[in-house]
Design an enzyme around this catalytic site. Structure first.
Site, mmCIF file in Angstrom:
data_model
loop_
_atom_site.group_PDB
_atom_site.id
_atom_site.type_symbol
_atom_site.label_atom_id
_atom_site.label_comp_id
_atom_site.label_asym_id
_atom_site.label_seq_id
_atom_site.Cartn_x
_atom_site.Cartn_y
_atom_site.Cartn_z
ATOM 1 N N LYS A 1 -27.976 -9.064 0.441
ATOM 2 C CA LYS A 1 -26.824 -8.966 -0.467
ATOM 3 C C LYS A 1 -27.283 -8.610 -1.881
ATOM 4 O O LYS A 1 -26.638 -7.822 -2.579
ATOM 5 C CB LYS A 1 -26.046 -10.285 -0.468
ATOM 6 C CG LYS A 1 -25.449 -10.607 0.902
ATOM 7 C CD LYS A 1 -24.941 -12.041 0.959
ATOM 8 C CE LYS A 1 -24.448 -12.397 2.342
ATOM 9 N NZ LYS A 1 -24.217 -13.836 2.518
ATOM 10 N N ARG B 1 -17.724 -5.503 23.066
ATOM 11 C CA ARG B 1 -18.872 -5.327 23.956
ATOM 12 C C ARG B 1 -18.471 -5.637 25.399
ATOM 13 O O ARG B 1 -18.769 -4.911 26.307
ATOM 14 C CB ARG B 1 -20.001 -6.258 23.492
ATOM 15 C CG ARG B 1 -21.327 -6.035 24.151
ATOM 16 C CD ARG B 1 -22.411 -6.827 23.456
ATOM 17 N NE ARG B 1 -21.878 -8.030 22.824
ATOM 18 C CZ ARG B 1 -22.485 -8.722 21.891
ATOM 19 N NH1 ARG B 1 -23.664 -8.343 21.453
ATOM 20 N NH2 ARG B 1 -21.940 -9.813 21.374
ATOM 21 N N ALA C 1 0.835 -1.216 0.000
ATOM 22 C CA ALA C 1 0.000 0.000 0.000
ATOM 23 C C ALA C 1 0.862 1.256 0.000
ATOM 24 O O ALA C 1 0.384 2.323 -0.362
ATOM 25 C CB ALA C 1 -0.922 -0.005 1.209
ATOM 26 N N GLY D 1 -16.807 -16.685 6.690
ATOM 27 C CA GLY D 1 -15.689 -17.240 7.456
ATOM 28 C C GLY D 1 -14.674 -16.170 7.790
ATOM 29 O O GLY D 1 -14.571 -15.145 7.106
#
Ligand SMILES: NC(=O)c1ccc[n+]([C@@H]2O[C@H](COP(=O)([O-])OP(=O)(O)OC[C@H]3O[C@@H](n4cnc5c(N)ncnc54)[C@H](OP(=O)(O)O)[C@@H]3O)[C@@H](O)[C@H]2O)c1
Length: 439
Positions: free
Chosen positions: A207, A47, A35, A306
């Site tokens: 989606k 949380r 990058a 996954g």
């Protein structure tokens, strides 16, 4: 290496958040080299601070309040991986308002609040990235936004829910019931504790809405998509499908009808011919076929969920966000660039169909069904049946399958309503579309 050290705020350290954190640590040098931007994870919000973590992380990095990240002037980019809609919506909105680009994998929040969030993103000139929200590790969003940008997209058809695909594959290969296949998926970690949206088709629909919005610039409107899940698929349907040269897949279908400038938008279990490539996509794998007027047919295949595959998509977006910080105007994100296409009413959509009736084994039943279909001008291409079985009341039943030629769904629905009034026929036949992939 150029510029100042980029500081990342990661919210959520569950399945995907852990994968993202691990990969950012493990492949840190590789990513910086590619990058050409130095970066570090400055804070991580969760949380529950006392929860054991799969990944080693310095305690001072953790907080249980995501506001700490959004309000930290040193943090440049926020990654949202908490899931759900209410809190995720608040977080994304606050981050965009604070001028921090957001990377998310959350299709539910985009399907529900995407319209507002993308408007805000446009107004503020602060990009919102969402590759991981569709197809896990499959780079479909950036492909539509960038590599395929010169195309009028003719159709996007695919299998985009790994859990339902695993279940349908198990039912076909092992002859198991939907419930047993779901239990096995949960034991193996392929299905969530609450798989409602996987089974009822809404995960795939979220989606589909996002991809339709990316490809056609239409607003995200969940009430415009027709959604059926896999809950009505039985082993007997898989058996018939195989016998007739098909397999059953939960398909997303987005199709542009150029003659009327309407968009077909639906998710449902469909018969896919065994000679079509999508029929070979089994287990938890996803595949998305995109047809463009310039590129022709393309197919994207890979793991749709996954820890690692999804992290791959999140980090792809993260690097893009780092690069585009210098030129946010170049972001191709979610700009409506098409005409505001109408969605084709589902009753007007045309396909051939598989219809399975449970009938009492008595003379004249087949003729009665055929005569109603004929009156509605619906042609029959094939029929098939199972052996009769006797129920507890001594009545004999069998399954009668009719494969019918292409017709409008509205017409078939009306015919089925009438057939439901014929004696000795179960009023709720099982109906699946047959995808021909001809256009
Ligand atoms: N799992 C996948 O394969 C997959 C694939 C594609 C997209 N996605 C999307 O990625 C997102 C994350 O999924 P996941 O499977 O990683 O979820 P997950 O395992 O349930 O993890 C959620 C994480 O968010 C944290 N969290 C929840 N509410 C929070 C709050 N208010 N403030 C701060 N942290 C909070 C949780 O903290 P605690 O750890 O303290 O409970 C947990 O670390 C979802 O939008 C999902 O749809 C997931």
């Amino acid at each position: 290496m150029t510029g100042k050290m980029l500081q990342i705020g990661l919210v959520g350290l569950g399945t995907v958040g852990t994968g993202v954190y691990e990969t950012l640590c493990r492949n840190h040098d590789l990513l910086e080299a590619r990058a050409q931007i130095p970066f570090e994870v400055r804070r991580v919000a969760v949380r529950r601070l006392d929860r054991p973590r799969e990944v080693e992380i310095a305690p001072e990095l953790l907080t249980d309040d995501w506001h700490d990240l959004v309000e930290d002037p040193n943090i440049d980019i926020i990654i949202e991986l908490i899931g759900g809609t209410t809190e995720a919506y608040r977080l994304i909105k606050a981050a965009l308002e604070a001028g921090k680009p957001v990377v998310t994998g959350n299709k539910a929040v985009l399907a529900e609040f995407g319209g507002e969030l993308f408007r805000l993103s446009g107004e503020k000139g602060v990009p919102l990235y969402f590759e991981a929200s569709c197809g896990g590790g499959i780079p479909i969003v950036q492909s539509l936004q960038n590599s395929l940008i010169c195309n009028n997209v003719q159709s996007i058809v695919g299998i985009i829910n790994g859990t339902s695909n695993y279940i349908l594959t198990s039912m076909r290969e092992k002859g198991t019931s939907l419930r047993d296949a779901l239990e096995s998926a949960q034991k193996l970690g392929f299905a969530e504790a609450d798989p409602t949206f996987d089974i009822n088709g809404w995960d795939a629909a979220h989606k589909a809405l996002i991809l339709a919005a990316v490809a056609y610039g239409i607003p995200l409107k969940p009430d415009k998509i027709s959604v059926y899940g896999i809950d009505r698929v039985e082993s007997v349907d898989q058996h018939f499908a195989g016998r007739l040269g098909y397999t059953i897949k939960l398909l997303m279908v987005i199709k542009h009808h150029t003659e009327t400038d309407q968009l077909e938008l639906r998710v449902q279990p469909s018969f896919v011919p065994l000679n079509h490539i999508l029929s070979k996509v089994d287990g938890v794998f996803n595949a998305i076929a995109v047809k463009g007027d310039i590129v022709g047919e393309t197919i994207f295949y890979g793991r749709g969920a996954g820890k690692n595959p999804t992290s791959s998509a999140v980090i792809g977006d993260l690097v893009l966000a780092m690069r585009e910080r210098r030129h946010p105007d170049f972001h191709t994100g979610f700009r409506p660039y098409a005409k505001n296409l109408e969605v084709l009413p589902i009753s007007e959509t045309v396909t051939p169909y598989y219809v399975r009736f449970r009938v009492q084994d008595s003379p004249g039943v087949i003729a009665a069904i055929a005569s109603v279909l004929a009156r509605y001008e619906i042609g029959i291409s094939r029929t098939s049946s199972t052996f009769s079985t006797t129920d507890g009341k001594g009545l004999t039943w069998c399954n009668l399958v009719f494969m019918v030629h292409e017709c409008k769904w509205g017409r078939l629905k009306a015919a089925l309503k009438e057939i439901g009034r014929v004696p000795n026929i179960d009023r709720h036949p099982v109906v699946f579309r047959i995808e021909t992939f001809n256009d």
